[in-house]
Design a protein around this motif. Structure first.
Motif, short mmCIF file in Angstrom:
data_model
loop_
_atom_site.label_atom_id
_atom_site.label_comp_id
_atom_site.label_asym_id
_atom_site.label_seq_id
_atom_site.Cartn_x
_atom_site.Cartn_y
_atom_site.Cartn_z
N MET A 229 0.85 -1.18 0.00
CA MET A 229 0.00 0.00 0.00
C MET A 229 0.89 1.24 0.00
O MET A 229 1.82 1.34 0.77
CB MET A 229 -0.88 -0.05 1.25
CG MET A 229 -1.86 1.06 1.35
SD MET A 229 -3.09 0.86 2.65
CE MET A 229 -2.14 0.52 4.09
N SER A 230 0.59 2.18 -0.89
CA SER A 230 1.35 3.42 -0.92
C SER A 230 0.39 4.60 -0.78
O SER A 230 -0.78 4.49 -1.12
CB SER A 230 2.15 3.53 -2.22
OG SER A 230 1.29 3.60 -3.32
N SER A 231 0.90 5.68 -0.26
CA SER A 231 0.05 6.86 -0.08
C SER A 231 0.75 8.10 -0.62
O SER A 231 1.97 8.14 -0.75
CB SER A 231 -0.31 7.05 1.39
OG SER A 231 0.83 7.32 2.15
N GLU B 271 -4.56 6.90 -0.66
CA GLU B 271 -3.90 5.62 -0.46
C GLU B 271 -4.30 4.66 -1.57
O GLU B 271 -5.47 4.52 -1.87
CB GLU B 271 -4.28 5.02 0.90
CG GLU B 271 -3.74 5.77 2.07
CD GLU B 271 -4.05 5.11 3.38
OE1 GLU B 271 -4.65 4.00 3.39
OE2 GLU B 271 -3.68 5.67 4.42
N LYS B 272 -3.31 4.01 -2.16
CA LYS B 272 -3.56 2.95 -3.13
C LYS B 272 -3.55 1.63 -2.38
O LYS B 272 -2.61 1.34 -1.64
CB LYS B 272 -2.49 2.93 -4.22
CG LYS B 272 -2.49 4.13 -5.11
CD LYS B 272 -1.63 4.00 -6.34
CE LYS B 272 -0.33 3.30 -6.17
NZ LYS B 272 0.51 3.30 -7.38
N LYS B 273 -4.60 0.86 -2.56
CA LYS B 273 -4.68 -0.44 -1.91
C LYS B 273 -4.54 -1.50 -2.98
O LYS B 273 -5.50 -1.85 -3.64
CB LYS B 273 -5.98 -0.57 -1.15
CG LYS B 273 -6.08 0.48 -0.07
CD LYS B 273 -7.16 0.17 0.91
CE LYS B 273 -7.13 1.24 1.98
NZ LYS B 273 -7.65 0.82 3.22
N ASP B 274 -3.34 -1.99 -3.15
CA ASP B 274 -3.04 -2.97 -4.20
C ASP B 274 -3.30 -4.38 -3.73
O ASP B 274 -3.10 -4.76 -2.67
CB ASP B 274 -1.58 -2.83 -4.66
CG ASP B 274 -1.32 -1.45 -5.26
OD1 ASP B 274 -0.20 -0.96 -5.11
OD2 ASP B 274 -2.24 -0.89 -5.86
#
Length: 56
Positions: free
Chosen positions: A1-3, A53-56
């Motif tokens: 996860m990146s923000s 936030e990207k929730k991969d």
């Protein structure tokens, strides 16, 4: 996860909301562009900050 933290500055006020335009980091393209926030929440804020936030 990146923000990512995205900064916005006021662009214009409409009847019930405030339109903010993104202030991209130097050398980067905008991620969001424009964002509308309801006046009851925005108040008199000239600048806002949003965390995505990207929730991969």
């Amino acid at each position: 996860m990146s923000s990512k933290i995205v900064n916005f500055e006021i662009e214009k006020e409409t009847k019930n909301s405030v339109r903010y335009k993104e202030v991209p980091e130097e050398g980067q393209a905008p991620i969001v562009g424009s964002l509308y926030v309801q006046k009851w929440f925005a108040g008199n804020s000239k600048n806002i900050q949003v965390t995505i936030e990207k929730k991969d």
